[in-house]
Design a protein around this motif. Structure first.
Motif, PDB file in Angstrom:
ATOM      1  N   GLN A  67      -5.058  -2.542  -9.986  1.00 57.57           N
ATOM      2  CA  GLN A  67      -6.098  -1.537  -9.725  1.00 57.57           C
ATOM      3  C   GLN A  67      -6.986  -1.962  -8.539  1.00 57.57           C
ATOM      4  N   ASP A  68      -7.318  -3.259  -8.486  1.00 57.92           N
ATOM      5  CA  ASP A  68      -8.152  -3.751  -7.371  1.00 57.92           C
ATOM      6  C   ASP A  68      -7.423  -3.601  -6.037  1.00 57.92           C
ATOM      7  N   VAL A  69      -6.144  -3.935  -6.053  1.00 53.45           N
ATOM      8  CA  VAL A  69      -5.368  -3.850  -4.803  1.00 53.45           C
ATOM      9  C   VAL A  69      -5.236  -2.386  -4.360  1.00 53.45           C
ATOM     10  N   VAL A  70      -5.139  -1.484  -5.329  1.00 50.96           N
ATOM     11  CA  VAL A  70      -5.087  -0.054  -4.995  1.00 50.96           C
ATOM     12  C   VAL A  70      -6.372   0.362  -4.268  1.00 50.96           C
ATOM     13  N   GLN A  71      -7.493  -0.091  -4.792  1.00 54.65           N
ATOM     14  CA  GLN A  71      -8.772   0.260  -4.172  1.00 54.65           C
ATOM     15  C   GLN A  71      -8.874  -0.334  -2.761  1.00 54.65           C
ATOM     16  N   GLU A  72      -8.454  -1.585  -2.620  1.00 56.63           N
ATOM     17  CA  GLU A  72      -8.479  -2.232  -1.299  1.00 56.63           C
ATOM     18  C   GLU A  72      -7.578  -1.487  -0.323  1.00 56.63           C
ATOM     19  N   THR A  73      -6.453  -1.030  -0.821  1.00 51.23           N
ATOM     20  CA  THR A  73      -5.512  -0.285   0.030  1.00 51.23           C
ATOM     21  C   THR A  73      -6.172   0.981   0.566  1.00 51.23           C
ATOM     22  N   PHE A  74      -6.875   1.697  -0.299  1.00 51.80           N
ATOM     23  CA  PHE A  74      -7.490   2.961   0.129  1.00 51.80           C
ATOM     24  C   PHE A  74      -8.675   2.717   1.073  1.00 51.80           C
ATOM     25  N   ILE A  75      -9.393   1.626   0.850  1.00 55.36           N
ATOM     26  CA  ILE A  75     -10.497   1.323   1.778  1.00 55.36           C
ATOM     27  C   ILE A  75      -9.932   1.006   3.173  1.00 55.36           C
ATOM     28  N   ALA A  76      -8.843   0.222   3.185  1.00 57.73           N
ATOM     29  CA  ALA A  76      -8.207  -0.098   4.476  1.00 57.73           C
ATOM     30  C   ALA A  76      -7.676   1.170   5.142  1.00 57.73           C
ATOM     31  N   ALA A  77      -7.111   2.054   4.325  1.00 56.96           N
ATOM     32  CA  ALA A  77      -6.589   3.311   4.875  1.00 56.96           C
ATOM     33  C   ALA A  77      -7.715   4.153   5.459  1.00 56.96           C
ATOM     34  N   TYR A  78      -8.840   4.183   4.770  1.00 61.19           N
ATOM     35  CA  TYR A  78      -9.987   4.982   5.249  1.00 61.19           C
ATOM     36  C   TYR A  78     -10.492   4.456   6.592  1.00 61.19           C
ATOM     37  N   LYS A  79     -10.527   3.110   6.712  1.00 61.65           N
ATOM     38  CA  LYS A  79     -11.010   2.519   7.962  1.00 61.65           C
ATOM     39  C   LYS A  79     -10.069   2.832   9.119  1.00 61.65           C
ATOM     40  N   ASN A  80      -8.768   2.834   8.834  1.00 64.16           N
ATOM     41  CA  ASN A  80      -7.779   2.994   9.907  1.00 64.16           C
ATOM     42  C   ASN A  80      -7.278   4.423  10.063  1.00 64.16           C
TER      43      ASN A  80
END
Lengths: 193, 193
Positions: A67-80
């Protein structure tokens, strides 16, 4: 069937396929809005793609951390997100970010071993479930990702194709072959044969 | 169809249903989207790179422009001083209006063969054309003959500043080169002792 008719049918088929590829996907509009800072739109994207990202991540990290990695993935996606040129390629792009983040998780200092039974929290994970998950994880990447999305996340073949950027034909083949391999690994005989 | 349930959950397949039930424990739990960073924070994160690149490019352009400006100034000073000297000597031999016309007007073509034109104005032009040489030739020949450019106080100050900047850069480069080659000051000092 005469040759010219076959050629005509092929032409129609290729045109239809090209038109399908060119068609704007439903998430493209949301991506455009999210690029302009619309958080609601990004929340909608999150709701659409989070299960698929979770399925991809679950194969690479312990499920307590997925679940944490999913959230990190979406934050990275939002930035890029502004760097994504082809809005229709969002699904494949997001899955790649998810795979990278899951790999980084292993490279980091965090432990990657599954927690013992008593520390796994409220989720009741049976030994059979762990055995099946380990068997899926041991499959080739194309098969295991498709099977995880189907068996763990409960998505249909069409949904898997939409969320991963794969063609429906590829998903169908991966599901069929992956399931055969999984049956062998689990020692399940195919009764229907 | 054989794999219809695997593809779109239509029909029945007890084996797959049993696996799905077991894998429910790993399924994605719907949750809120992650706390997204503000757009200004993202822009700030990438903004310093752009600012740094812009500042660096500005410095490079300024140094190049200053170099070109100084070389141009040196050339024009030299030509101007020589032109003046030629005019002065020519005035002694030919009428003033002819010399003036010869210097100001566009240069006439030089005769390639046969008798050289002895008209005073054309003599002056030939001499001026001889003085107008490429910058590379100037540095070797003109400087050795003592034709140094006449600079104003401001130009001299700017020239001194540029030389200072270049010497600092040169010394920095020397330190870097020595560091790369492993010949640091301490080593050379101890070797000398």
């Amino acid at each position: 069937m005469p040759d010219n008719e076959i050629a005509q049918n092929m032409f129609i088929f290729t045109n239809a396929a090209a038109a399908r590829d060119r068609a704007v996907k439903p998430e493209a509009c949301l991506i455009e809005r999210a690029c302009n800072g619309d958080r609601e739109a990004f929340g909608e994207l999150y709701r659409m793609f989070a299960p698929a990202v979770h399925g991809i991540v679950l194969l690479r990290v312990p499920f307590e951390d997925a679940q944490d990695v999913v959230q990190e993935t979406f934050i990275a996606a939002y930035k890029n997100l502004p760097a994504l040129r082809d809005r229709n390629a969002f699904a494949g792009w997001l899955m790649k970010i998810a795979r990278n983040h899951a790999t980084q998780f292993h490279r980091g200092k965090r432990l990657t071993e599954e927690l013992p039974e008593e520390l796994r929290g409220h989720r009741n994970v049976s030994a059979e479930a762990m055995e099946i998950l380990d068997a899926i994880r041991s499959l080739p990447q194309a098969y295991r990702e498709t099977l995880a999305l189907r068996l763990v996340e409960g998505m249909t073949g069409i949904e898997i194709a939409e969320r991963t950027g794969l063609t429906q034909q590829s998903v169908r083949v991966n599901l069929h072959r992956g399931m055969e391999l999984l049956r062998k690994k689990l020692g399940i005989s195919e009764k229907r044969k | 169809m054989k794999d219809e349930y695997l593809w779109n959950k239509v029909g029945e397949d007890s084996e797959i249903e049993r696996i799905e039930d077991a894998m429910l424990a790993f399924r994605y739990q719907v949750g809120p989207p992650p706390d997204l960073p503000s757009k200004t924070a993202i822009e700030r994160g990438t903004g310093w790179k752009l600012s740094f690149a812009f500042a660096f490019a500005t410095c490079v352009v300024a140094v190049v422009y200053a170099g070109i400006w100084f070389s141009e100034q040196e050339n024009t000073n030299l030509i101007g001083s020589d032109r003046g000297a030629i005019e002065e000597t020519a005035v002694l031999a030919v009428p003033r209006d002819e010399v003036h016309r010869a210097v100001i007007n566009s240069p006439a073509e030089e005769p390639t063969t046969g008798n050289v034109d002895r008209h005073p104005a054309k003599i002056v032009l030939r001499r001026i054309n001889k003085v107008r040489q490429p910058p590379g030739v100037f540095s070797k020949t003109m400087a050795s003959k003592g034709h140094l450019p006449v600079l104003t106080n401001e130009e001299k100050y700017a020239y001194r500043q540029l030389m200072l900047a270049l010497s600092i850069t040169g010394s920095q480069l020397k330190i870097v080169t020595e560091t790369i080659n492993g010949n640091e000051d301490n080593d050379s000092y101890t070797n000398k002792r």
